[in-house]
Design a protein around this motif. Structure first.
Motif, PDB file in Angstrom:
ATOM      1  N   ALA A 148       0.669  -1.179   0.068  1.00  0.00           N
ATOM      2  CA  ALA A 148       0.016   0.010  -0.105  1.00  0.00           C
ATOM      3  C   ALA A 148       0.916   1.165   0.195  1.00  0.00           C
ATOM      4  O   ALA A 148       0.771   2.134  -0.670  1.00  0.00           O
ATOM      5  CB  ALA A 148      -0.870  -0.179   1.301  1.00  0.00           C
ATOM      6  N   VAL A 149       2.182   1.103   0.765  1.00  0.00           N
ATOM      7  CA  VAL A 149       2.825   2.334   0.796  1.00  0.00           C
ATOM      8  C   VAL A 149       3.359   2.624  -0.531  1.00  0.00           C
ATOM      9  O   VAL A 149       3.748   3.758  -1.100  1.00  0.00           O
ATOM     10  CB  VAL A 149       3.926   2.375   1.903  1.00  0.00           C
ATOM     11  N   ALA A 150       3.964   1.436  -1.050  1.00  0.00           N
ATOM     12  CA  ALA A 150       4.604   1.497  -2.557  1.00  0.00           C
ATOM     13  C   ALA A 150       3.605   2.291  -3.447  1.00  0.00           C
ATOM     14  O   ALA A 150       4.053   2.959  -4.166  1.00  0.00           O
ATOM     15  CB  ALA A 150       4.881   0.200  -2.810  1.00  0.00           C
ATOM     16  N   ARG A 151       2.356   1.716  -3.614  1.00  0.00           N
ATOM     17  CA  ARG A 151       1.336   2.098  -4.321  1.00  0.00           C
ATOM     18  C   ARG A 151       1.113   3.705  -4.226  1.00  0.00           C
ATOM     19  O   ARG A 151       1.087   4.518  -5.279  1.00  0.00           O
ATOM     20  CB  ARG A 151       0.109   1.410  -4.165  1.00  0.00           C
ATOM     21  N   LEU A 152       1.257   4.424  -2.962  1.00  0.00           N
ATOM     22  CA  LEU A 152       0.866   5.668  -2.573  1.00  0.00           C
ATOM     23  C   LEU A 152       2.094   6.476  -3.140  1.00  0.00           C
ATOM     24  O   LEU A 152       2.021   7.596  -3.463  1.00  0.00           O
ATOM     25  CB  LEU A 152       0.589   5.695  -1.378  1.00  0.00           C
ATOM     26  N   ARG A 153       3.254   5.685  -2.813  1.00  0.00           N
ATOM     27  CA  ARG A 153       4.439   6.305  -3.252  1.00  0.00           C
ATOM     28  C   ARG A 153       4.867   6.552  -4.927  1.00  0.00           C
ATOM     29  O   ARG A 153       4.867   7.753  -5.159  1.00  0.00           O
ATOM     30  CB  ARG A 153       5.804   5.605  -2.742  1.00  0.00           C
ATOM     31  N   GLU A 154       4.157   5.646  -5.489  1.00  0.00           N
ATOM     32  CA  GLU A 154       4.057   5.834  -7.002  1.00  0.00           C
ATOM     33  C   GLU A 154       2.935   7.046  -7.325  1.00  0.00           C
ATOM     34  O   GLU A 154       3.476   7.597  -8.254  1.00  0.00           O
ATOM     35  CB  GLU A 154       3.426   4.558  -7.598  1.00  0.00           C
ATOM     36  N   LEU A 155       1.848   7.233  -6.694  1.00  0.00           N
ATOM     37  CA  LEU A 155       1.124   8.268  -7.071  1.00  0.00           C
ATOM     38  C   LEU A 155       1.368   9.508  -6.575  1.00  0.00           C
ATOM     39  O   LEU A 155       0.855  10.477  -6.576  1.00  0.00           O
ATOM     40  CB  LEU A 155      -0.321   7.865  -6.223  1.00  0.00           C
ATOM     41  N   GLY A 156       2.789   9.473  -5.839  1.00  0.00           N
ATOM     42  CA  GLY A 156       3.523  11.028  -5.240  1.00  0.00           C
ATOM     43  C   GLY A 156       2.545  11.490  -4.026  1.00  0.00           C
ATOM     44  O   GLY A 156       2.944  12.551  -3.904  1.00  0.00           O
TER      45      GLY A 156
END
Length: 554
Positions: free
Chosen positions: A270-278
């Motif tokens: 989840a953190v990785a996904r939100l990091r991708e979204l900036g």
């Protein structure tokens, strides 16, 4: 004539009127743009429409003038007895008796499917409710959510939605540690920890753990003993919770364990996904989610500076998990003490590029208070500190408990008078509705004994004012259920059933299904049996949506 047919007739009248004037535009106009309402005063007719007020500007004519032209066109439609124009351009429509009465046969023929449709077939819903911590019996707040949540699931399914009932099993965190310490204290005969759990159930569970443990608990180190009581005790407690829910008529499709989120790497994903979204940033040695961009009052720590996940990390992982499982609607029911979480959860939804209020919906439930003999009921014999689901069901029964909890808006505080719910009188709402259903079956049994059957159907004979009122209410059932699904409010079905029961009782007092004495059986008696049976069917369909039995005898 049902409202869909009437709306279609209304559309068929309006379109040529607009085209004849060649002003404005009604292009793309559909029956959905022409709502019909039941007048509050039945003297105003069977249906009312504000179509002339809505469309006058587009057509280029005064609303009342347009209403008069629409009325003239509608009067030529078979099944419409009269049309009147009221006020600035309202249209009141009265059906002839045959058109109105035809509904009775429609309902009987449709049976359990009356009120159901597939309008929400595109909604794949994860409905999470109750989710009480496995540290004690379900209290009244959780019991309210069980009744409301299961009713909502049934209502949504009746409108074609795919619904998965999900229970979030919170088996991770400090409250589980306190529960385990409480069990150990009970086993050792020591006082419960200051921050622990009390009540007779703790001693019950501790004894069961002692009997179930394969080995010598006394030989274990304190840490090993606490872990044994934690793992076995939580399992026992959760088994009891599931059994209580099942007895209450509530079964879940999925029991999701919080531990899975922390053991499967879901938080990291989840953190990785939100990091991708900036939307992730680092500050003060911690990892943060920039929720202020989405309406939250402050940014949220996701991973603390010591590397441990913050509370919101589980929410992020769990929401993403639901979306990855294919749910396009995630509905979460939370207690009043979680009201402060709504803004951050909606910000979390937006951070995942989803639409708050659509992909994620939050329902907040308020407190429930029990009253007996005019005084609040505060203590459970077993739980010690709260009144539980088992307490309520033991006092009033499953049906009365479910109905009482589902018949009021969940976002308002609820006082339940146990004295009222135990009475077999009309001031007990569940008795009132169930008795109406049982009465329809009693009428049908007596009709059969008197050779009154449904071999004839002459709806034009249903002319008594109580028959008109009853048919009007029956016609409303599909709309009420559809609206309850739209606004996520099961109590609307319960309140409708109470109104329907009242109209049925008044009809019963005025219109005979069975001839008096030696009078012959006539078409009106057979037709009224259709209306009687139609009412019983709708009462039964509505009670089923609330998970409440529809008894045939009382």
């Amino acid at each position: 004539m049902n409202p869909d047919a009437l709306a279609a007739a209304l559309l068929a009248v309006i379109v040529p009127l607009a085209e004849a004037r060649r002003e404005g535009s009604t292009d793309g106009l559909t029956v959905a743009d022409l709502p019909l309402d039941r007048p509050k005063n039945r003297d105003h007719g069977d249906w009312a429409s504000n179509a002339a007020l809505k469309l006058a500007k587009a057509v280029g004519v005064n609303p009342r003038e347009l209403a008069a032209e629409i009325a003239a066109g509608l009067e030529a439609v078979p099944g419409i007895a009269s049309v009147e124009v009221a006020g600035p351009g309202f249209i009141n429509i009265r059906l002839d008796a045959a058109a109105a009465g035809a509904l009775a046969k429609t309902i009987v023929d449709a049976g359990a499917s009356f009120g159901r449709n597939d309008s929400r077939a595109d909604e794949i819903i994860n409905l999470e409710f109750v989710s009480a911590n496995p540290t004690g019996p379900i209290h009244l707040g959780g019991t309210r959510w069980a009744a409301v949540g299961d009713s909502l699931a049934r209502i949504l399914q009746s409108q074609g939605a795919s619904v998965t009932r999900e229970y979030y099993f919170n088996d991770h965190g400090a409250q589980i540690d306190r529960f385990a310490r409480s069990l150990v204290a009970a086993y050792e005969g020591a006082p419960s920890p200051e921050d622990g759990y009390g009540g007779a159930y703790i001693a019950d569970i501790a004894r069961r753990v002692e009997l179930a443990y394969d080995g010598d608990l006394a030989a274990l180190s304190p840490a090993e003993r606490q872990e044994a009581f934690r793992s076995i005790g939580v399992n026992f407690m959760f088994t009891e919770i599931k059994a209580s829910l099942h007895e209450f008529g509530v079964d879940f499709d999925v029991y999701f364990h919080e531990n899975e989120l922390h053991q499967s790497g879901a938080v990291e994903r989840a953190v990785a996904r939100l990091r991708e979204l900036g939307h992730i940033f680092e500050a003060d040695g911690a990892t943060w989610l920039r929720t202020t961009e989405f309406g939250d009052d402050k940014d949220r720590v996701v991973i603390k500076s010591d590397g441990q996940p913050a509370y919101i990390s589980g929410d992020l992982a769990y929401y993403l998990n639901k979306r990855e499982r294919g749910f396009n609607r995630c509905i979460i029911m939370l207690g009043a003490d979680h009201h402060g979480y709504v803004r951050r959860l909606m910000a979390m939804c937006a951070a995942f590029d989803d639409e708050p209020g659509v992909n994620l919906q939050i329902l907040i439930g308020q407190l429930v208070n029990l009253v007996k003999d005019g005084q609040p009921v505060r203590m459970s014999k077993r739980a010690g500190t709260v009144v539980t689901m088992e307490d309520l069901v033991e006092i009033v029964g499953k049906d009365a408990a479910r109905y009482a909890l589902a018949r009021s808006s969940a976002d308002s505080n609820l006082d339940i008078d146990l004295d009222v719910l135990q009475r077999r009188t009309n001031d007990n709402p569940v008795f009132y509705v169930q008795y109406a259903h049982a009465r329809t079956h009693n009428v049908a049994r007596n009709a059969a004994a008197s050779d009154v059957d449904r071999s004839e159907f002459a709806p034009e004979l249903l002319t008594h004012e109580t028959e008109s009122a009853l048919l009007g209410a029956l016609q409303e059932f599909p709309r009420i259920v559809a609206f309850a699904a739209e606004v996520r409010e099961p109590h609307r079905v319960a309140r409708y059933l109470e109104e329907l029961a009242g109209l049925y009782h008044r009809w019963y007092d005025n219109c005979r299904v069975i001839p008096l004495g030696d009078e012959p059986v006539e078409p009106v008696h057979r037709t009224r049996l259709w209306l009687n049976d139609a009412t019983g069917q709708v009462l039964r369909n509505g009670l089923d949506l609330l998970g409440v039995d529809a008894p045939e005898r009382m």
